[in-house]
Design an enzyme around this catalytic site. Structure first.
Site, PDB file in Angstrom:
ATOM      1  NE  ARG A  37      23.565  10.525  33.954  1.00  0.00           N
ATOM      2  CZ  ARG A  37      24.714  11.779  34.721  1.00  0.00           C
ATOM      3  NH1 ARG A  37      25.238  11.896  35.360  1.00  0.00           N
ATOM      4  NH2 ARG A  37      25.959  12.079  34.010  1.00  0.00           N
ATOM      5  CB  ILE A  63      25.200  16.855  33.447  1.00  0.00           C
ATOM      6  CG1 ILE A  63      24.291  16.067  34.309  1.00  0.00           C
ATOM      7  CG2 ILE A  63      24.901  15.739  32.230  1.00  0.00           C
ATOM      8  CD1 ILE A  63      23.143  15.259  35.020  1.00  0.00           C
ATOM      9  CB  SER A  64      30.321  15.270  36.258  1.00  0.00           C
ATOM     10  OG  SER A  64      30.427  16.581  36.411  1.00  0.00           O
ATOM     11  CD  GLN A  65      33.233   9.332  34.716  1.00  0.00           C
ATOM     12  OE1 GLN A  65      34.009  10.193  35.150  1.00  0.00           O
ATOM     13  NE2 GLN A  65      33.551   8.158  34.620  1.00  0.00           N
TER      14      GLN A  65
END
Ligand code: SAH
Length: 220
Positions: A37, A63-65
């Protein structure tokens, strides 16, 4: 930090944020442990890459959780033979997770600079089953339909009709539906008796801007 440190951080992320909240599909958990990530965010934020929150990726996008990425992926119920469409490539992180679990991934973003960066990184990481396109993803990618799974990673006031049309029979569409400030994670299943809707709690995404999403400049 070394790559080994990041591997440890990823394992902790999966155990404490994702499995602990109920995501249990072993293939999804394995993919979340594997994809680096930190590579998908700006390098000055790498020490926060495995935190329990979204992060900026430029162009006012995020960028999402990690938990939301895992939950949406689990809801897609991906099989190794599936073809998946993603709307909102962003950093390319979600696309990489999908590429670990499905046969082919088609991903669209409206912002060319983000897409170019994502393409370069995904190629550097060795992904050969991710196909990209610049444009309005609310129109889908009709040339490659039907898709067993479709994921929308931006918030929309309604489910874009072209996407349900491009879904295969038995297919799943996961999309955050609501207003600008909060949305409901919505899973639409295409059955022989029509579309079936299920709701999976609140979430907050940046806006899906396009013909079947928000109008550019709208502020509701
Ligand atoms: N899935 C991404 C995060 C997406 S952020 C990741 O893993 O990093 C939302 C993205 O949706 C942004 O990059 C934004 O440019 C894109 N977007 C917004 N409206 C869109 C549209 N109509 N078509 C395609 N992409 C869109």
């Amino acid at each position: 930090m070394t790559e080994d440190n990041y591997t440890v951080e990823r394992r902790l992320m999966v155990d404490r944020q994702i499995a602990a909240r109920g995501v249990s599909d072993p293939r999804v958990l394995a993919a979340m442990k594997k994809v680096p990530r930190h590579r998908f965010i700006p390098s000055h934020l790498w020490d926060q890459a495995y935190g329990d929150y979204p992060l900026p990726i430029g162009e006012d996008q995020t960028i999402s959780q990690p938990y939301i990425v895992a939950l949406m992926t689990e809801l897609l119920e991906l099989k190794e033979t599936d073809r998946v469409l993603e709307i909102g490539t962003g950093s390319g992180y979600q696309a990489a997770i999908l590429a670990e679990l499905a046969a082919q991934v088609y991903t669209i973003d409206r912002v060319e600079t983000l897409l170019a960066r994502a393409e370069q990184l995904l190629a550097a990481l060795g992904y050969t089953n991710i196909h990209t396109r610049v444009g309005d993803g609310t129109l889908g990618w009709p040339e490659e339909m039907p898709y067993e799974a479709i994921i929308v990673t931006a918030g929309t006031p309604q489910v874009p009709r072209p996407l349900t049309e491009q879904l295969a029979l038995g297919g799943r569409l996961v999309v955050p539906v609501g207003d600008t400030w909060s949305q409901t994670l919505t899973c639409v299943r295409k059955t022989k008796d029509g579309l079936k809707f299920e709701y999976h709690g609140g979430c907050r995404f940046v806006r899906l801007i396009g013909k079947y999403g928000w109008e550019e400049g709208a502020w509701t």
